[in-house]
Scaffold this motif. Structure first.
Motif, PDB file in Angstrom:
ATOM      1  N   ALA A  88     -43.699  11.573  -2.447  1.00  0.00           N
ATOM      2  CA  ALA A  88     -42.200  11.202  -2.156  1.00  0.00           C
ATOM      3  C   ALA A  88     -41.418  10.893  -3.403  1.00  0.00           C
ATOM      4  O   ALA A  88     -40.281  11.282  -3.568  1.00  0.00           O
ATOM      5  CB  ALA A  88     -42.028  10.215  -1.029  1.00  0.00           C
ATOM      6  N   LEU A  89     -42.226   9.973  -3.985  1.00  0.00           N
ATOM      7  CA  LEU A  89     -41.516   9.710  -5.193  1.00  0.00           C
ATOM      8  C   LEU A  89     -41.465  10.880  -6.411  1.00  0.00           C
ATOM      9  O   LEU A  89     -40.308  10.887  -6.893  1.00  0.00           O
ATOM     10  CB  LEU A  89     -42.604   8.493  -6.081  1.00  0.00           C
ATOM     11  CG  LEU A  89     -42.186   7.202  -5.167  1.00  0.00           C
ATOM     12  CD1 LEU A  89     -43.450   6.280  -5.707  1.00  0.00           C
ATOM     13  CD2 LEU A  89     -40.913   6.479  -5.490  1.00  0.00           C
ATOM     14  N   LEU A  90     -42.277  11.598  -6.552  1.00  0.00           N
ATOM     15  CA  LEU A  90     -42.196  12.955  -7.229  1.00  0.00           C
ATOM     16  C   LEU A  90     -41.041  13.746  -6.688  1.00  0.00           C
ATOM     17  O   LEU A  90     -40.295  14.356  -7.640  1.00  0.00           O
ATOM     18  CB  LEU A  90     -43.448  13.400  -7.410  1.00  0.00           C
ATOM     19  CG  LEU A  90     -44.645  12.867  -8.057  1.00  0.00           C
ATOM     20  CD1 LEU A  90     -45.940  13.453  -7.752  1.00  0.00           C
ATOM     21  CD2 LEU A  90     -44.396  12.708  -9.561  1.00  0.00           C
ATOM     22  N   VAL A  91     -40.977  14.082  -5.497  1.00  0.00           N
ATOM     23  CA  VAL A  91     -39.827  14.841  -5.109  1.00  0.00           C
ATOM     24  C   VAL A  91     -38.507  14.089  -5.435  1.00  0.00           C
ATOM     25  O   VAL A  91     -37.563  14.828  -5.855  1.00  0.00           O
ATOM     26  CB  VAL A  91     -39.996  15.383  -3.698  1.00  0.00           C
ATOM     27  CG1 VAL A  91     -38.773  15.729  -2.969  1.00  0.00           C
ATOM     28  CG2 VAL A  91     -41.073  16.025  -3.206  1.00  0.00           C
ATOM     29  N   CYS A  92     -38.264  12.788  -5.392  1.00  0.00           N
ATOM     30  CA  CYS A  92     -37.173  12.207  -5.836  1.00  0.00           C
ATOM     31  C   CYS A  92     -36.926  12.315  -7.249  1.00  0.00           C
ATOM     32  O   CYS A  92     -35.596  12.574  -7.683  1.00  0.00           O
ATOM     33  CB  CYS A  92     -37.153  10.686  -5.130  1.00  0.00           C
ATOM     34  SG  CYS A  92     -37.239  10.363  -3.506  1.00  0.00           S
ATOM     35  N   ALA A  93     -37.927  12.135  -8.030  1.00  0.00           N
ATOM     36  CA  ALA A  93     -37.851  12.506  -9.474  1.00  0.00           C
ATOM     37  C   ALA A  93     -37.364  13.873  -9.560  1.00  0.00           C
ATOM     38  O   ALA A  93     -36.548  14.264 -10.539  1.00  0.00           O
ATOM     39  CB  ALA A  93     -39.134  12.362 -10.115  1.00  0.00           C
ATOM     40  N   VAL A  94     -37.881  14.956  -8.889  1.00  0.00           N
ATOM     41  CA  VAL A  94     -37.529  16.376  -9.086  1.00  0.00           C
ATOM     42  C   VAL A  94     -35.795  16.402  -8.721  1.00  0.00           C
ATOM     43  O   VAL A  94     -34.764  17.117  -9.400  1.00  0.00           O
ATOM     44  CB  VAL A  94     -38.057  17.372  -7.910  1.00  0.00           C
ATOM     45  CG1 VAL A  94     -37.369  18.645  -8.079  1.00  0.00           C
ATOM     46  CG2 VAL A  94     -39.521  17.352  -8.468  1.00  0.00           C
ATOM     47  N   PRO A 111     -39.139  20.446 -16.493  1.00  0.00           N
ATOM     48  CA  PRO A 111     -39.403  19.082 -16.064  1.00  0.00           C
ATOM     49  C   PRO A 111     -39.637  19.069 -14.289  1.00  0.00           C
ATOM     50  O   PRO A 111     -40.415  18.739 -13.858  1.00  0.00           O
ATOM     51  CB  PRO A 111     -38.507  18.279 -16.654  1.00  0.00           C
ATOM     52  CG  PRO A 111     -37.798  18.849 -17.516  1.00  0.00           C
ATOM     53  CD  PRO A 111     -37.961  20.377 -17.399  1.00  0.00           C
ATOM     54  N   ALA A 112     -38.248  19.798 -13.937  1.00  0.00           N
ATOM     55  CA  ALA A 112     -38.556  19.751 -12.368  1.00  0.00           C
ATOM     56  C   ALA A 112     -39.534  20.785 -11.879  1.00  0.00           C
ATOM     57  O   ALA A 112     -40.227  20.062 -10.922  1.00  0.00           O
ATOM     58  CB  ALA A 112     -36.999  20.441 -12.110  1.00  0.00           C
ATOM     59  N   ALA A 113     -40.091  21.620 -12.464  1.00  0.00           N
ATOM     60  CA  ALA A 113     -40.932  22.626 -11.943  1.00  0.00           C
ATOM     61  C   ALA A 113     -42.589  21.601 -12.003  1.00  0.00           C
ATOM     62  O   ALA A 113     -43.043  21.733 -11.163  1.00  0.00           O
ATOM     63  CB  ALA A 113     -41.226  23.655 -12.660  1.00  0.00           C
ATOM     64  N   LEU A 114     -42.436  21.057 -13.187  1.00  0.00           N
ATOM     65  CA  LEU A 114     -43.658  20.404 -13.291  1.00  0.00           C
ATOM     66  C   LEU A 114     -43.659  19.018 -12.370  1.00  0.00           C
ATOM     67  O   LEU A 114     -44.870  18.968 -11.851  1.00  0.00           O
ATOM     68  CB  LEU A 114     -43.774  19.719 -15.056  1.00  0.00           C
ATOM     69  CG  LEU A 114     -44.281  21.054 -15.663  1.00  0.00           C
ATOM     70  CD1 LEU A 114     -43.885  20.307 -17.093  1.00  0.00           C
ATOM     71  CD2 LEU A 114     -45.650  21.550 -15.788  1.00  0.00           C
ATOM     72  N   LEU A 115     -42.796  18.366 -12.226  1.00  0.00           N
ATOM     73  CA  LEU A 115     -42.686  17.297 -11.231  1.00  0.00           C
ATOM     74  C   LEU A 115     -42.923  17.983  -9.696  1.00  0.00           C
ATOM     75  O   LEU A 115     -43.863  17.167  -8.921  1.00  0.00           O
ATOM     76  CB  LEU A 115     -41.337  16.805 -11.075  1.00  0.00           C
ATOM     77  CG  LEU A 115     -41.030  15.752 -12.352  1.00  0.00           C
ATOM     78  CD1 LEU A 115     -39.625  15.444 -12.278  1.00  0.00           C
ATOM     79  CD2 LEU A 115     -41.883  14.566 -12.265  1.00  0.00           C
ATOM     80  N   PHE A 116     -42.424  18.983  -9.323  1.00  0.00           N
ATOM     81  CA  PHE A 116     -42.452  19.774  -8.078  1.00  0.00           C
ATOM     82  C   PHE A 116     -43.939  20.052  -7.911  1.00  0.00           C
ATOM     83  O   PHE A 116     -44.575  20.006  -6.981  1.00  0.00           O
ATOM     84  CB  PHE A 116     -41.529  20.853  -8.167  1.00  0.00           C
ATOM     85  CG  PHE A 116     -41.556  21.354  -6.414  1.00  0.00           C
ATOM     86  CD1 PHE A 116     -40.879  20.524  -5.573  1.00  0.00           C
ATOM     87  CD2 PHE A 116     -42.030  22.648  -6.307  1.00  0.00           C
ATOM     88  CE1 PHE A 116     -40.708  20.935  -4.410  1.00  0.00           C
ATOM     89  CE2 PHE A 116     -41.773  23.078  -4.705  1.00  0.00           C
ATOM     90  CZ  PHE A 116     -41.214  22.162  -3.711  1.00  0.00           C
TER      91      PHE A 116
END
Length: 146
Positions: A88-94, A111-116
């Protein structure tokens, strides 16, 4: 930068954020299921622990074995909860990355793709742990008289 952002730009970022927000809803549901399972395991463990002091020797051995299984299940569920929370935290970071990229005019795609991808790996891990806990619960299931 910020002075060149238009409503259309913000609208586009919101559109990009819709899929991750739906993923957050699903993660929230899994978190609820796992939290309920953990609560039931803990309630059951407390029940067994209260019976342990007054049980006969043979029953004590059985209760200790059951408590051991419940402890393993609780650890697995706790780990699954941690992985889901991380997801959930990583999705929020995306989502935050997408908005920051739009507001400060930089490409947030990598960055968004790597976080996702990291979020999906974490979620996969949580589901695997959940499945393992479910197998453990099923293998220790006792139905009928003993």
């Amino acid at each position: 930068m910020l002075d060149t952002i238009t409503a259309s730009d913000v609208s586009h970022v919101i559109q990009l954020s819709v899929a991750p927000v739906f993923l957050l809803a699903g993660i929230g549901s899994i978190l609820g299921v796992m939290a309920n399972r953990l609560a039931r395991v803990l309630d059951r463990a407390r029940s067994f622990e209260s019976r342990l002091a007054t049980a006969e020797a043979g029953a004590q051995a059985d209760l200790r074995a059951r408590l051991g299984t419940l402890a393993k299940r609780a650890r697995l569920i706790s780990f699954g909860l941690a992985l889901c929370t991380l997801t959930a935290l990583l999705v929020c970071a995306v989502i935050i990355t997408l908005f920051v990229g739009a507001f400060f005019s930089f490409s947030a795609a990598i960055p968004a793709a790597l976080l996702f991808i990291t979020a999906l790996m974490s979620f996969s891990g949580a589901l695997i742990v959940f499945l393992r806990e479910n197998f453990l619960a099923t293998s220790s299931l006792r139905i009928g008289p003993h």
